[in-house]
Design a protein around this motif. Structure first.
Motif, PDB file in Angstrom:
ATOM      1  N   GLY A   1       0.802  -1.208   0.000  1.00  0.00           N
ATOM      2  CA  GLY A   1       0.000   0.000   0.000  1.00  0.00           C
ATOM      3  C   GLY A   1       0.838   1.263   0.000  1.00  0.00           C
ATOM      4  N   ASP A   2       0.321   2.282   0.706  1.00  0.00           N
ATOM      5  CA  ASP A   2       0.978   3.581   0.727  1.00  0.00           C
ATOM      6  C   ASP A   2       2.288   3.556   1.502  1.00  0.00           C
ATOM      7  OD1 ASP A   2      -1.067   4.799  -0.711  1.00  0.00           O
ATOM      8  OD2 ASP A   2      -2.230   5.205   1.083  1.00  0.00           O
ATOM      9  N   GLY A   3       2.478   2.562   2.339  1.00  0.00           N
ATOM     10  CA  GLY A   3       3.728   2.441   3.072  1.00  0.00           C
ATOM     11  C   GLY A   3       3.654   2.894   4.504  1.00  0.00           C
ATOM     12  N   ALA A   4       2.882   3.930   4.785  1.00  0.00           N
ATOM     13  CA  ALA A   4       2.755   4.438   6.153  1.00  0.00           C
ATOM     14  C   ALA A   4       1.303   4.307   6.582  1.00  0.00           C
ATOM     15  CB  ALA A   4       3.202   5.884   6.232  1.00  0.00           C
ATOM     16  N   PRO A   5       0.992   3.339   7.414  1.00  0.00           N
ATOM     17  CA  PRO A   5      -0.402   3.135   7.818  1.00  0.00           C
ATOM     18  C   PRO A   5      -0.952   4.371   8.521  1.00  0.00           C
ATOM     19  CG  PRO A   5       0.973   1.271   8.455  1.00  0.00           C
ATOM     20  CD  PRO A   5       1.903   2.361   8.015  1.00  0.00           C
ATOM     21  N   ALA A   6      -2.183   4.730   8.165  1.00  0.00           N
ATOM     22  CA  ALA A   6      -2.837   5.879   8.783  1.00  0.00           C
ATOM     23  C   ALA A   6      -3.482   5.468  10.091  1.00  0.00           C
ATOM     24  CB  ALA A   6      -3.886   6.449   7.831  1.00  0.00           C
ATOM     25  N   LEU A   7      -3.857   6.465  10.887  1.00  0.00           N
ATOM     26  CA  LEU A   7      -4.593   6.234  12.118  1.00  0.00           C
ATOM     27  C   LEU A   7      -5.875   5.474  11.789  1.00  0.00           C
ATOM     28  CD1 LEU A   7      -4.472   6.981  15.152  1.00  0.00           C
ATOM     29  CD2 LEU A   7      -5.894   8.969  14.596  1.00  0.00           C
ATOM     30  N   ASP A   8      -6.129   4.401  12.522  1.00  0.00           N
ATOM     31  CA  ASP A   8      -7.232   3.508  12.206  1.00  0.00           C
ATOM     32  C   ASP A   8      -8.557   4.271  12.111  1.00  0.00           C
ATOM     33  OD1 ASP A   8      -8.532   1.099  11.694  1.00  0.00           O
ATOM     34  OD2 ASP A   8      -8.876   0.682  13.820  1.00  0.00           O
ATOM     35  N   GLY A   9      -9.174   4.186  10.927  1.00  0.00           N
ATOM     36  CA  GLY A   9     -10.479   4.788  10.718  1.00  0.00           C
ATOM     37  C   GLY A   9     -10.451   6.255  10.350  1.00  0.00           C
TER      38      GLY A   9
ATOM     39  N   GLN B   1     -16.029   9.395   9.073  1.00  0.00           N
ATOM     40  CA  GLN B   1     -16.315  10.801   9.316  1.00  0.00           C
ATOM     41  C   GLN B   1     -16.466  11.089  10.802  1.00  0.00           C
ATOM     42  OE1 GLN B   1     -19.708  11.872   6.895  1.00  0.00           O
ATOM     43  NE2 GLN B   1     -18.797  10.968   5.054  1.00  0.00           N
ATOM     44  N   PHE B   2     -17.118  10.167  11.502  1.00  0.00           N
ATOM     45  CA  PHE B   2     -17.286  10.341  12.951  1.00  0.00           C
ATOM     46  C   PHE B   2     -15.932  10.279  13.660  1.00  0.00           C
ATOM     47  CE2 PHE B   2     -17.716   8.488  17.181  1.00  0.00           C
ATOM     48  CZ  PHE B   2     -18.610   9.378  17.766  1.00  0.00           C
ATOM     49  N   THR B   3     -15.110   9.296  13.272  1.00  0.00           N
ATOM     50  CA  THR B   3     -13.793   9.147  13.888  1.00  0.00           C
ATOM     51  C   THR B   3     -12.940  10.381  13.662  1.00  0.00           C
ATOM     52  OG1 THR B   3     -13.846   6.742  13.612  1.00  0.00           O
ATOM     53  CG2 THR B   3     -11.676   7.761  13.914  1.00  0.00           C
ATOM     54  N   ARG B   4     -12.927  10.858  12.422  1.00  0.00           N
ATOM     55  CA  ARG B   4     -12.117  12.021  12.096  1.00  0.00           C
ATOM     56  C   ARG B   4     -12.585  13.251  12.865  1.00  0.00           C
ATOM     57  NH1 ARG B   4     -11.918  10.912   7.391  1.00  0.00           N
ATOM     58  NH2 ARG B   4     -13.735  11.988   6.536  1.00  0.00           N
ATOM     59  N   ALA B   5     -13.914  13.459  12.922  1.00  0.00           N
ATOM     60  CA  ALA B   5     -14.448  14.625  13.635  1.00  0.00           C
ATOM     61  C   ALA B   5     -14.097  14.562  15.114  1.00  0.00           C
ATOM     62  CB  ALA B   5     -15.966  14.696  13.444  1.00  0.00           C
ATOM     63  N   ALA B   6     -14.173  13.360  15.694  1.00  0.00           N
ATOM     64  CA  ALA B   6     -13.874  13.213  17.116  1.00  0.00           C
ATOM     65  C   ALA B   6     -12.401  13.502  17.392  1.00  0.00           C
ATOM     66  CB  ALA B   6     -14.241  11.805  17.575  1.00  0.00           C
TER      67      ALA B   6
ATOM     68  N   ALA C   1      -0.867  14.923  16.310  1.00  0.00           N
ATOM     69  CA  ALA C   1      -1.047  15.773  15.134  1.00  0.00           C
ATOM     70  C   ALA C   1       0.159  15.681  14.207  1.00  0.00           C
ATOM     71  CB  ALA C   1      -1.269  17.218  15.565  1.00  0.00           C
ATOM     72  N   SER C   2       1.359  15.673  14.796  1.00  0.00           N
ATOM     73  CA  SER C   2       2.578  15.556  13.997  1.00  0.00           C
ATOM     74  C   SER C   2       2.637  14.211  13.285  1.00  0.00           C
ATOM     75  CB  SER C   2       3.801  15.742  14.891  1.00  0.00           C
ATOM     76  OG  SER C   2       4.997  15.589  14.160  1.00  0.00           O
TER      77      SER C   2
ATOM     78  N   SER D   1       2.952  13.600   9.388  1.00  0.00           N
ATOM     79  CA  SER D   1       4.094  12.847   8.869  1.00  0.00           C
ATOM     80  C   SER D   1       3.624  11.749   7.927  1.00  0.00           C
ATOM     81  CB  SER D   1       4.895  12.242  10.023  1.00  0.00           C
ATOM     82  OG  SER D   1       5.475  13.234  10.821  1.00  0.00           O
ATOM     83  N   GLN D   2       2.506  11.125   8.265  1.00  0.00           N
ATOM     84  CA  GLN D   2       1.952  10.086   7.399  1.00  0.00           C
ATOM     85  C   GLN D   2       1.575  10.667   6.048  1.00  0.00           C
ATOM     86  OE1 GLN D   2      -1.448   9.482   6.356  1.00  0.00           O
ATOM     87  NE2 GLN D   2      -1.139   7.410   5.571  1.00  0.00           N
ATOM     88  N   VAL D   3       0.986  11.867   6.034  1.00  0.00           N
ATOM     89  CA  VAL D   3       0.640  12.533   4.776  1.00  0.00           C
ATOM     90  C   VAL D   3       1.904  12.790   3.967  1.00  0.00           C
ATOM     91  CG1 VAL D   3      -0.380  14.593   3.742  1.00  0.00           C
ATOM     92  CG2 VAL D   3      -1.404  13.592   5.788  1.00  0.00           C
TER      93      VAL D   3
END
Length: 466
Positions: free
Chosen positions: A219-227, A236-241, A263-264, A268-270
Motif C-alpha cells: 500500500g501507501d507504506g505508512a499506515p494511517a490512524l485507524d479509521g 467521518q465520525f472518527t475524524r471529527a472526534a 497531530a505531527s 508525517s503520514q501525509v
C-alpha cells in the motif's frame, strides 16, 4: 490505496486549524517537504546519501548449509560431522576465488542470485561471526575460564545482542538507534526518522532520542490512524472526534504533548505517502513474496529520499522461521530461494537507480547452529556466516575466518558449536564507519568495539567496504 483528494484536504484543513490554536507544531505537508529539503540541502547537493539495509533471519539460520566448503578434505570433514544434514557436494553453487588460506566454497543450491552477485563483485561473505566479550582465547575457552556473552544460545538474549552490540548487559538501545541519536539528535527531517522499520518497533533502531518509523511493505507504506481516513459514516465520525480532541486546549502538560505528537504523526503520514507517490515504482520488477515486497518498499523509500529530506537512512526487515530443529534440508530448500530472489531483485533495482554505491545490505541472525544433527535438524549454536551486498562492497571475496572442521578443534565447544572468530562489533564497525560515523563517535555507537580493534584508526577492521 492512496488517500483521495477530499481525504487529503480534510486532514490538511484540520491540521491547519490545529496549528492556528497552537496545539500542533506540524505544518502543511508541502511545507514540511520544503523544510526537510532545506535542512538537508548541503548533503543532497553533494549526493551524500547512504543507506544500510539490515535483514534479520530470525530464529537462527543454519548458515553452515548456506556457505559450505568445497575442497575435498574440508568438505569431507563437513559431511562427516553433519551426517544427514550435509548437502551433496555436487549440488553446491561454486563461488569464484578462494579465501586467505586458499580454500574454495560454495553456496546453497537455492541461491543462484547471490552467486551471480558474488561473481560480479557486489556481494561477499563474512565467516564465523557472533557475539563476544573480548577476542577469543582458545586455551581459556577449552578450560572453561573464558567469559561468555549473557544468555548464550538463548533466542531472546542473542537476538538482542546482535541488535545492541552489547553482550555483557541487557539494554534497550541498539547500535542503529545510537547512530540516529548522533546524526539526527532527535530531530528527524519532516518528523520521519532516518531509521525505518518494516518489522515494527525493534531494538536495533531504538536509541535514547530516536525511535524507528514503522512502515508497511504494501500500500501507501505508512499506515494511517485507524479509521481516520475512511470515507464512510464511521470514518467521518472518527475524524471529527479526533479533530475535536486535538483542537481543544489542553491544560495538562502530558495531554498537550500527546496532542502535539499525534497531530505531527498524522501529518508525517501525509508527507510520507505523498513522497512515495511522487517517487513512483522502482524501475525493475519484484516478485510477489513478502520478502521481495518489503525490499520493493525499501527501494521506493530510497527513491523518495530527496522529498523526505533524508541523507542517511537505515531499514530493518525481519524474516522469521529459521529455528530449524526439524527438517533443515527441506525448510532451507523452501526459504533460502526467496531470500536469494529478493536480494538479487533489490540489488538489480539499486543498480538501475544508480544507487548501488550508496546502499549496503547485510544479514544478521540470532546465532549459527550445531554442525551435528539432532536426528531431525540442528540446534542452537554460536558463530555463523553472513552476507553483505552493494556497490561499495569489495565483493567476490571471503572475509572472516571459516573454521577448520575437525574433532578436537578448540573452537568447538561441543556438538559442532563453533565459537566466533569475528565479533559482531567488528562486523558492525565496518558498516557504521562506511555509513558516516566518525572514529571519535564509534565508541558511542559500539561501546565494546575497542576490545577488538583500535576505534581511533577510522578504518574498517575487516576491510569489506570501500
Amino acid at each position: 490505496m492512496r488517500p483521495n483528494n477530499r481525504t487529503m484536504l480534510n486532514r490538511r484543513g484540520f491540521l491547519k486549524h490545529s496549528c492556528s490554536l497552537g496545539v500542533a507544531t506540524a505544518t502543511l505537508g508541502s511545507s514540511l517537504l520544503q523544510l526537510g529539503l532545506a535542512r538537508q540541502a548541503s548533503a543532497q547537493s553533494t549526493g551524500d546519501y547512504k543507506a544500510l539495509v539490515c535483514i534479520l533471519l530470525a530464529g537462527g539460520n543454519d548458515s553452515y548449509n548456506m556457505l559450505v566448503p568445497r575442497d575435498t578434505d574440508l568438505y569431507n570433514s563437513y559431511a562427516d560431522i553433519r551426517s544427514d544434514l550435509a548437502l551433496p557436494r555436487e549440488s553446491l553453487l561454486d563461488l569464484p576465488g578462494t579465501d586467505g588460506e586458499g580454500r574454495s566454497f560454495g553456496l546453497h543450491p537455492g541461491m543462484p542470485g547471490v552467486q551471480s552477485l558474488f561473481a560480479n563483485g557486489q556481494a561477499a561473505t563474512i565467516a564465523n561471526v557472533g557475539t563476544l566479550l573480548a577476542p577469543m582465547d582458545s586455551a581459556a575457552l577449552a578450560s572453561g575460564s573464558t567469559a561468555l556473552p549473557l544468555g548464550l544460545y538463548s533466542h531472546s538474549d542473542q537476538i538482542q545482542q546482535w541488535q545492541t552490540a552489547v553482550s555483557d548487559e541487557r539494554i534497550a538501545q541498539g547500535w542503529g538507534g545510537r547512530i540516529a541519536d548522533i546524526l539526527e539528535g532527535g530531530n528527524p527531517a519532516n518528523g520521519i526518522s532516518m531509521n525505518l522499520s518494516l518489522a515494527g518497533n525493534n531494538v536495533f533502531q531504538s536509541g535514547n532520542l530516536s525511535t524507528p518509523y514503522a512502515i508497511s511493505s504494501t500500500g501507501d507504506g505508512a499506515p494511517a490512524l485507524d479509521g481516520y481516513n475512511d470515507s464512510d459514516e464511521g470514518g467521518q465520525f472518527t475524524r471529527a472526534a479526533i479533530d475535536s480532541l486535538l483542537a481543544a486546549t489542553q491544560e495538562k502538560i502530558f495531554r498537550r504533548e500527546y496532542s502535539k505528537r499525534l497531530a505531527s504523526s498524522i501529518e508525517s503520514q501525509v508527507t510520507f505517502v505523498e513522497a512515495l507517490a511522487l517517487a513512483g515504482e522502482p524501475p525493475t520488477s519484484f516478485s510477489n513474496t513478502p520478502f521481495s515486497a518489503a525490499l520493493r518498499q525499501v527501494a521506493r523509500v530510497i527513491a523518495a529520499r530527496d522529498s523526505l529530506g533524508a541523507s542517511r537512512q537505515t531499514f530493518f526487515i525481519t524474516v522469521g522461521g529459521w529455528d530449524h530443529h526439524d527438517d533443515v534440508i527441506d525448510n532451507q530448500a523452501m526459504m533460502l530461494p526467496s531470500i536469494d530472489m529478493g536480494l538479487l531483485e533489490f540489488q538489480t533495482a539499486m543498480n538501475a537507480m544508480g544507487m548501488a554505491e550508496q546502499v549496503t545490505t547485510f544479514t544478521s541472525s540470532d546465532f549459527g547452529r550445531t554442525l551435528t544433527s539432532n536426528g531431525k535438524g540442528s540446534d542452537h549454536g554460536w558463530g555463523g556466516h553472513h552476507l553483505v551486498m552493494g556497490g561499495a562492497v569489495k565483493g567476490g571475496q571471503f572475509y572472516g575466518s571459516y573454521p577448520e572442521i575437525y574433532a578436537g578443534n578448540p573452537l568447538d565447544v561441543g556438538r559442532g558449536i563453533y565459537a566466533p572468530t569475528t565479533s559482531v562489533d567488528e562486523y558492525f564497525a565496518e558498516l557504521a564507519l562506511w555509513f558516516g560515523v566518525s572514529g571519535s563517535d564509534l565508541g558511542v555507537v559500539l561501546p565494546n568495539a575497542d576490545r577488538f580493534f583500535s576505534v581511533d584508526g577510522g578504518s574498517g577492521p575487516l576491510g569489506f567496504l570501500s
